[in-house]
Write a protein that holds these residues in place. Structure first.
Motif, short mmCIF file in Angstrom:
data_model
loop_
_atom_site.label_atom_id
_atom_site.label_comp_id
_atom_site.label_asym_id
_atom_site.label_seq_id
_atom_site.Cartn_x
_atom_site.Cartn_y
_atom_site.Cartn_z
N HIS A 41 11.22 -3.36 30.27
CA HIS A 41 12.24 -2.18 29.84
C HIS A 41 13.70 -2.22 30.53
CE1 HIS A 41 10.14 0.33 26.77
NE2 HIS A 41 9.17 -0.44 27.12
N ALA A 76 15.75 -5.00 29.33
CA ALA A 76 16.26 -4.61 27.68
C ALA A 76 17.38 -4.02 27.94
CB ALA A 76 15.22 -4.15 27.11
N SER A 112 13.71 -8.68 27.03
CA SER A 112 12.29 -8.11 27.46
C SER A 112 11.30 -9.06 27.23
CB SER A 112 11.87 -6.98 26.33
OG SER A 112 10.70 -6.70 26.66
N THR A 143 13.58 -1.72 17.34
CA THR A 143 14.15 -1.89 18.75
C THR A 143 12.81 -2.19 19.88
OG1 THR A 143 13.89 0.66 19.05
CG2 THR A 143 15.99 -0.04 18.19
N LEU A 144 13.13 -2.20 21.07
CA LEU A 144 12.01 -2.45 22.12
C LEU A 144 11.26 -0.89 22.16
CD1 LEU A 144 11.09 -4.15 24.21
CD2 LEU A 144 12.23 -2.79 25.62
N ALA A 151 18.27 -6.82 23.49
CA ALA A 151 17.13 -5.99 24.21
C ALA A 151 15.81 -6.70 24.00
CB ALA A 151 17.15 -4.72 23.76
N VAL A 152 15.28 -6.89 22.75
CA VAL A 152 14.10 -7.50 22.65
C VAL A 152 13.91 -8.86 23.44
CG1 VAL A 152 12.40 -8.62 20.80
CG2 VAL A 152 13.71 -6.48 20.50
N GLU A 154 21.57 -3.25 23.65
CA GLU A 154 20.72 -3.08 22.53
C GLU A 154 20.60 -4.37 21.49
OE1 GLU A 154 21.65 0.42 20.42
OE2 GLU A 154 20.27 0.19 18.71
N PHE A 171 5.71 -3.62 33.09
CA PHE A 171 6.19 -2.80 31.73
C PHE A 171 7.71 -2.34 32.22
CE2 PHE A 171 6.71 1.50 29.86
CZ PHE A 171 6.34 1.19 28.62
N ASN A 209 8.62 -0.65 19.77
CA ASN A 209 7.35 -1.22 19.88
C ASN A 209 6.28 -0.83 21.05
OD1 ASN A 209 8.11 -3.40 18.28
ND2 ASN A 209 9.27 -4.42 19.71
N ASP A 210 7.00 -0.12 21.70
CA ASP A 210 6.06 0.47 22.88
C ASP A 210 5.69 2.12 22.52
OD1 ASP A 210 5.98 -1.87 24.37
OD2 ASP A 210 7.92 -1.31 24.98
#
Lengths: 218, 86
Positions: free
Chosen positions: A183, A186, A198, B2-3, A194-195, A191, A179, B6-7
């Motif tokens: 992050h 990312a 990840s 954004t990431l 980032a996704v 920004e 996890f 999502n979390d």
């Protein structure tokens, strides 16, 4: 469908506390059957594809056979019938430590990149040279404090991730380290990417498990 | 999106715990909740404590509470009801 089951010690399913019947000798475990709807939160049997494993990895890893009726979701599959076929013996504490360490080292490298980009080259170098997870933890904390003092929020966060990944890597808590890795990737990518970064990190983690454990895509 | 969005954070998990235990979380939120539990021992312990509390409290009946405790609880509820609302 063949999929993976992630269980706690004793073949116990996390959250539901359901004990899965283990295979005896060459025979698969007994079928488990439930009658709930195939949706998360209902009385259904969760299992995972290879790509899902980094999110859920726990003490025990098993190969499972799912019955005909299966619903696929983003990070899990649900079935009404399932049974354990065999345990993935290669996934043990030693491998969990190795996996956690590999993931934590990537977090270290992401953090070093962010620190260097923010002008904290000494802290980046110290982090990169950390010879162990204990040293990574200490260097990460020091770098995070330096970045905070300089008002560099992303660098402070990234260095903090490096320290956290080392702490959880030492336990090991692989699902926590993966996890943090997602992050850290990312934040290092920025920004706009980032996704994507990840997801790429999650794919790398699944690839590590595939290669080291000899898993097949499920 | 954004990431970070999502979390689930630990605080968000605590806010959703009642819906989780009642089984009323939407599918995607349920997966995110479980995913958080898989990597956060603190929240997994918190959920376990909530489950045990509900289990124990669920065994209480009116008859199992002493008259003094009943009176004290009713007094507290009456006081709460009559308190001026902000």
């Amino acid at each position: 469908m063949i999929a993976y089951k992630v269980l706690r010690d004793g073949a116990i399913e996390p959250f539901s506390e359901r004990r899965w019947p283990a295979p005896e000798g060459a025979s698969p475990g007994e079928w488990l059957a439930v009658t709930g709807q195939l949706r998360p939160g209902d009385d259904a049997l969760p299992a995972f594809r290879l790509r899902d494993l980094p999110y859920w990895i726990n003490h025990e890893l098993w190969v499972a056979e799912l019955g005909d009726e299966v619903a696929e979701f983003d990070r899990l599959v649900l079935a009404r019938r399932a049974r354990l076929l065999r345990r993935v013996d290669a996934w043990d504490r030693r491998t969990a430590l190795a996996f956690s360490e590999a993931c934590a080292q990537r977090v270290r490298d992401y953090a070093a990149g962010v620190l260097r980009g923010a002008g904290l080259s000494d802290e980046a170098n110290a982090l990169e040279r950390a010879p162990s997870l204990e040293a990574q933890r200490d260097a990460g904390i020091a770098a995070s404090e330096a970045a905070t003092a300089a008002g560099l929020a992303d660098a402070a966060t990234a260095a903090g991730y490096a320290a956290d990944a080392a702490v959880f890597g030492l336990e090991p808590q692989p699902a926590t380290v993966t996890f943090i890795g997602a992050h850290a990737a990312a934040i290092a990518a920025g920004e706009a990417r980032a996704v994507e970064a990840s997801h790429a990190e999650r794919a790398w983690q699944a690839g590590w498990l595939k290669e080291r454990l000899g898993l097949e895509d499920a | 999106m954004t990431l970070a969005a999502n979390d689930l954070t630990c605080q968000e998990l605590v806010e959703l715990v009642t819906e989780y235990l009642e089984g009323s979380l939407p599918a995607e939120a349920r997966i995110e909740f479980d995913e958080h539990l898989a990597m956060c021992d603190g929240c997994a312990n918190y959920l376990d404590q909530m489950r045990r509390t509900i289990e124990i409290a669920g065994k209480l009946t009116e008859a199992s509470i002493s008259p003094q405790a009943q009176e004290s609880l009713l007094g507290a509820f009456r006081g709460w009801k009559s308190r001026p609302q902000p």
